[in-house]
Design an enzyme around this catalytic site. Structure first.
Site, PDB file in Angstrom:
ATOM      1  N   ASP A 114      31.821  36.573  47.711  1.00  0.00           N
ATOM      2  CA  ASP A 114      31.858  38.029  47.608  1.00  0.00           C
ATOM      3  C   ASP A 114      31.256  38.580  48.891  1.00  0.00           C
ATOM      4  OD1 ASP A 114      31.522  40.718  47.172  1.00  0.00           O
ATOM      5  OD2 ASP A 114      30.278  40.504  45.374  1.00  0.00           O
ATOM      6  N   LYS A 118      32.098  49.517  52.822  1.00  0.00           N
ATOM      7  CA  LYS A 118      30.911  49.278  53.631  1.00  0.00           C
ATOM      8  C   LYS A 118      31.281  49.046  55.100  1.00  0.00           C
ATOM      9  CE  LYS A 118      28.976  47.226  49.456  1.00  0.00           C
ATOM     10  NZ  LYS A 118      28.067  48.292  49.034  1.00  0.00           N
ATOM     11  N   TRP A 149      24.130  41.265  42.466  1.00  0.00           N
ATOM     12  CA  TRP A 149      25.588  41.115  42.422  1.00  0.00           C
ATOM     13  C   TRP A 149      25.989  39.713  41.994  1.00  0.00           C
ATOM     14  CZ3 TRP A 149      28.022  45.298  41.727  1.00  0.00           C
ATOM     15  CH2 TRP A 149      27.522  46.496  42.253  1.00  0.00           C
TER      16      TRP A 149
END
Length: 360
Positions: A172, A196, A102
């Site tokens: 993030d 999540k 990511w």
């Protein structure tokens, strides 16, 4: 109906009490005669839902008044572009720390808008560790420093917050937000996909310091400007209303569980229990530096990879779902977000022990 233990990296399992409340209110929210999904986002009923959700989140995470809380769309991936478009503030470069898949994607997108200085990278170790900050090559002229506190795919996690001085720190937090107490004031901006630890897919949270809002360049589309959303209370267009509503219920559920400190203790205990089992076995292996192991995502491999299919088939039969590792790394991955009960981890360990007994 029998619910499974869902170890998916996202969309992930939600707390059952939240799902039960959603079911109860699905057709008629508090006597309105309609579902939240059918409400006008500008009507009094939904505005009350939205305001209550934001208040719950602010109290839960200790978000100061001088930070904006935005409920947006587009996922964390859109934030890969919105961050540089809004935070460069006339500067031409930004620092990024690369610790996995990511981070790599965020860097690739940022390079469309500015010069990226990769201040540190663990690519040489196949993203199994985190470079100590003493080795980082930060640029004092950078507009901001971006990092990914938890890499969902590789299972690498920062257990510390970088010190970037006066340069805004951007994180993030898609896979780690609300899993433990959060020192918001150490960050200039935090963003996170909801699917999540927060709620259903389709919602993205952005927590941004007020002084960083309003600096998008003249060519930036209005819907990619944080000021547009801050001034409109996240309702410049129709927001993801149902996901926003469910997120508010999740915030209340976390509060009722004892808040973020209680979540941290539970999440630490779940992760340590699973890692201890893996480390005590010759049949399973986790490749991550123990100092950087994620509480949220635990990747592991089998000593005999040809048994991966049998392992997954047996796990599904045992009510243990979505354990297949990401296609880029293979093996297995167990995601242990807030809604995963400790009983789910116990069930996984019991299954792994039995599988090893039969095949080891």
């Amino acid at each position: 109906m029998s619910r499974v233990y869902n170890f998916s990296a996202g969309p992930a399992m939600l707390p059952e009490p939240v799902l039960e409340q959603v079911r109860e209110e699905l057709l008629d929210w508090r006597g309105t005669g309609m579902s939240v999904m059918e409400m006008s986002h500008r009507g009094k009923a939904f505005v009350a839902i939205a305001e209550e959700a934001e208040a719950e989140l602010r109290a839960l995470a200790g978000i100061p008044e001088h930070y904006e809380v935005l409920f947006l769309q587009g996922g964390a991936s859109l934030q890969f572009a919105m961050v540089p478009l809004n935070l460069l503030r006339g500067k031409g470069k930004a620092d990024y720390v690369n610790t996995g898949s990511w981070s790599t994607k965020a860097i690739k997108e940022a390079r469309r808008f500015c010069e990226v200085n990769v201040a540190a990278s663990s690519e040489a170790s196949r993203f199994t560790t985190i470079p100590p900050q003493a080795e980082w090559r930060l640029d004092p002229d950078a507009a901001y420093v971006h990092y990914t506190p938890n890499e969902t795919i590789g299972g690498v996690e920062f257990h510390w917050v970088p010190d970037t001085g006066d340069v805004p720190l951007v994180a993030d937090m898609s896979s780690t937000i609300l899993s433990r107490p959060l020192e918001v004031e150490r960050f200039g901006l935090i963003y996170a996909g909801a699917q999540k630890n927060i709620g259903p897919a389709g919602l993205t949270l952005v927590i941004v310091r007020e002084d960083l809002v309003g600096h998008a360049g003249p060519g930036v589309p209005s819907m990619l400007d944080y000021r547009t959303h801050a001034e409109a209370g996240s309702m410049a267009n129709t927001p993801p209303t149902f996901a926003w509503y469910v997120a508010g219920l999740v915030f209340k559920w976390i509060r009722d569980q004892g808040g973020l400190a209680a979540m941290a203790e539970r999440n630490r205990r779940k992760a340590e229990k699973l890692y201890a089992f893996i480390d005590g076995s010759d049949f399973y292996h986790n490749p991550v530096d123990p100092a950087c192991r994620s509480w949220m995502n635990v990747p592991f491999t089998l000593a005999r990879p040809e048994l991966d299919g049998a392992f997954l088939e047996g796990a599904a039969e045992a009510g243990l779902s979505t354990l297949k590792g990401h296609r880029s790394v293979g093996g297995m991955r167990a995601s242990l977000y807030n809604a995963m009960p400790e009983a789910g981890v116990d069930a996984l360990i019991d299954y792994m022990a039995e599988f090893e007994r039969r095949h080891g």
